[in-house]
Design a protein around this motif. Structure first.
Motif, PDB file in Angstrom:
ATOM      1  N   PRO A 118       0.808  -1.230   0.000  1.00  0.00           N
ATOM      2  CA  PRO A 118       0.000   0.000   0.000  1.00  0.00           C
ATOM      3  C   PRO A 118       0.836   1.273   0.000  1.00  0.00           C
ATOM      4  O   PRO A 118       0.432   2.279  -0.593  1.00  0.00           O
ATOM      5  N   GLY A 119       1.990   1.227   0.651  1.00  0.00           N
ATOM      6  CA  GLY A 119       2.847   2.413   0.672  1.00  0.00           C
ATOM      7  C   GLY A 119       3.357   2.761  -0.714  1.00  0.00           C
ATOM      8  O   GLY A 119       3.349   3.931  -1.119  1.00  0.00           O
ATOM      9  N   ALA A 120       3.801   1.738  -1.460  1.00  0.00           N
ATOM     10  CA  ALA A 120       4.314   1.971  -2.812  1.00  0.00           C
ATOM     11  C   ALA A 120       3.202   2.457  -3.742  1.00  0.00           C
ATOM     12  O   ALA A 120       3.411   3.371  -4.553  1.00  0.00           O
ATOM     13  N   VAL A 121       2.010   1.855  -3.638  1.00  0.00           N
ATOM     14  CA  VAL A 121       0.892   2.272  -4.492  1.00  0.00           C
ATOM     15  C   VAL A 121       0.439   3.682  -4.120  1.00  0.00           C
ATOM     16  O   VAL A 121       0.158   4.500  -4.995  1.00  0.00           O
ATOM     17  N   ALA A 122       0.387   3.987  -2.824  1.00  0.00           N
ATOM     18  CA  ALA A 122       0.015   5.342  -2.406  1.00  0.00           C
ATOM     19  C   ALA A 122       1.009   6.372  -2.943  1.00  0.00           C
ATOM     20  O   ALA A 122       0.613   7.463  -3.386  1.00  0.00           O
ATOM     21  N   ALA A 123       2.295   6.029  -2.930  1.00  0.00           N
ATOM     22  CA  ALA A 123       3.305   6.952  -3.448  1.00  0.00           C
ATOM     23  C   ALA A 123       3.118   7.182  -4.941  1.00  0.00           C
ATOM     24  O   ALA A 123       3.239   8.319  -5.430  1.00  0.00           O
ATOM     25  N   LEU A 124       2.819   6.120  -5.686  1.00  0.00           N
ATOM     26  CA  LEU A 124       2.554   6.267  -7.121  1.00  0.00           C
ATOM     27  C   LEU A 124       1.343   7.163  -7.364  1.00  0.00           C
ATOM     28  O   LEU A 124       1.357   8.016  -8.256  1.00  0.00           O
ATOM     29  N   ILE A 125       0.289   6.946  -6.577  1.00  0.00           N
ATOM     30  CA  ILE A 125      -0.923   7.750  -6.740  1.00  0.00           C
ATOM     31  C   ILE A 125      -0.651   9.212  -6.415  1.00  0.00           C
ATOM     32  O   ILE A 125      -1.069  10.122  -7.142  1.00  0.00           O
ATOM     33  N   GLN A 126       0.069   9.460  -5.338  1.00  0.00           N
ATOM     34  CA  GLN A 126       0.359  10.839  -4.948  1.00  0.00           C
ATOM     35  C   GLN A 126       1.228  11.542  -5.982  1.00  0.00           C
ATOM     36  O   GLN A 126       1.006  12.720  -6.304  1.00  0.00           O
ATOM     37  N   GLN A 127       2.201  10.823  -6.537  1.00  0.00           N
ATOM     38  CA  GLN A 127       3.032  11.397  -7.587  1.00  0.00           C
ATOM     39  C   GLN A 127       2.198  11.674  -8.839  1.00  0.00           C
ATOM     40  O   GLN A 127       2.326  12.718  -9.472  1.00  0.00           O
TER      41      GLN A 127
END
Length: 250
Positions: free
Chosen positions: A234-243
């Motif tokens: 979830p952390g990696a996916v959240a970072a992709l979404i935020q970027q």
């Protein structure tokens, strides 16, 4: 987390109450499941002050009793539109997994003013793969997912029920063969297609094809994740979404 019912949808909300003009995110689950497996991602997105909604679609899990039979993909998109307008959310970031991507594609194609951006995680089902092959891919993915996710999925499938699940699977196969790519071609919102590198259901070739089908689409992969990358990473996916939502490249 706040729980409530809107337009018959059992709905979870993370973060602050919705405000006029403030960004919001809607997380759309896959076949026969509930929004429970989106909770890790929802918490991370809400930590930055974003309002996040996680509904159970009609006919599934805690929204099972809303309808008498399993809705078709287009019917789910229509129900999602009524739910969205009832909450007066304004343009949303829609994040979907698996067959939920088909629902979101239909929603975004029909109601572009309600969509700010789209993120598709492990889009399924691939046209032409056939039901047996798709089932084989699902079984191959299971050992690659966390045991806690398998427990959540098993519980949701039991609540949804095998008859509803089978009917929904048939509807999803038909939508994949007849409508999904047409809906993708009509999506005007910027779209990010995310794949776990170990996903046996959504291949790298297929996810890139989905990204190309959208007017403004791009693809990304998450290392060490499988079909439910939003749950296992979830952390990696959240970072992709935020970027992605900040306008950066992925």
């Amino acid at each position: 987390m706040e729980q409530s019912t809107h337009a018959g949808f059992f709905t979870r909300r993370f973060g602050p109450p919705p405000r006029d003009g403030a960004p919001n995110v809607v997380l759309v689950h896959g076949l026969g499941l509930s929004g429970r497996y989106f909770v890790p991602l929802a918490r991370r997105l809400a930590a930055g002050g974003t309002t996040v909604f996680v509904p159970d679609l009609p006919g599934n899990a805690r929204s099972r009793a809303v309808v008498r039979r399993a809705p078709r993909v287009g019917e789910l998109a229509g129900a999602l539109e009524r739910w969205h307008r009832g909450l007066a959310l304004g343009p949303s970031l829609l994040v979907a997994n698996s067959v939920g991507c088909q629902v979101v594609a239909a929603f975004a194609a029909r109601h572009p003013r309600l969509v700010r951006r789209v993120v598709m995680v492990g889009p399924a089902l691939e046209p032409g793969a056939g039901g047996l092959r798709q089932c084989g891919r699902l079984l191959a993915d299971a050992p690659r997912e966390p045991l806690s996710l398998l427990a959540v999925a098993a519980g949701d499938y039991l609540v949804t029920g095998p008859v509803r699940f089978a009917a929904s699977f048939r509807h999803a196969l038909r939508d994949a063969a007849e409508s999904f790519e047409g809906h993708l071609a009509r999506v005007v919102a910027p779209t990010l297609v995310v794949r776990g590198e170990g996903d046996t259901i959504a291949s790298r070739e297929w996810t890139r094809r989905v990204a190309r089908a959208v007017g403004d689409g791009r693809a990304a992969e998450v290392e060490g994740a499988a079909h439910a990358a939003h749950y296992s990473a979830p952390g990696a996916v959240a970072a992709l979404i935020q970027q992605f939502t900040a306008g950066g490249q992925t």
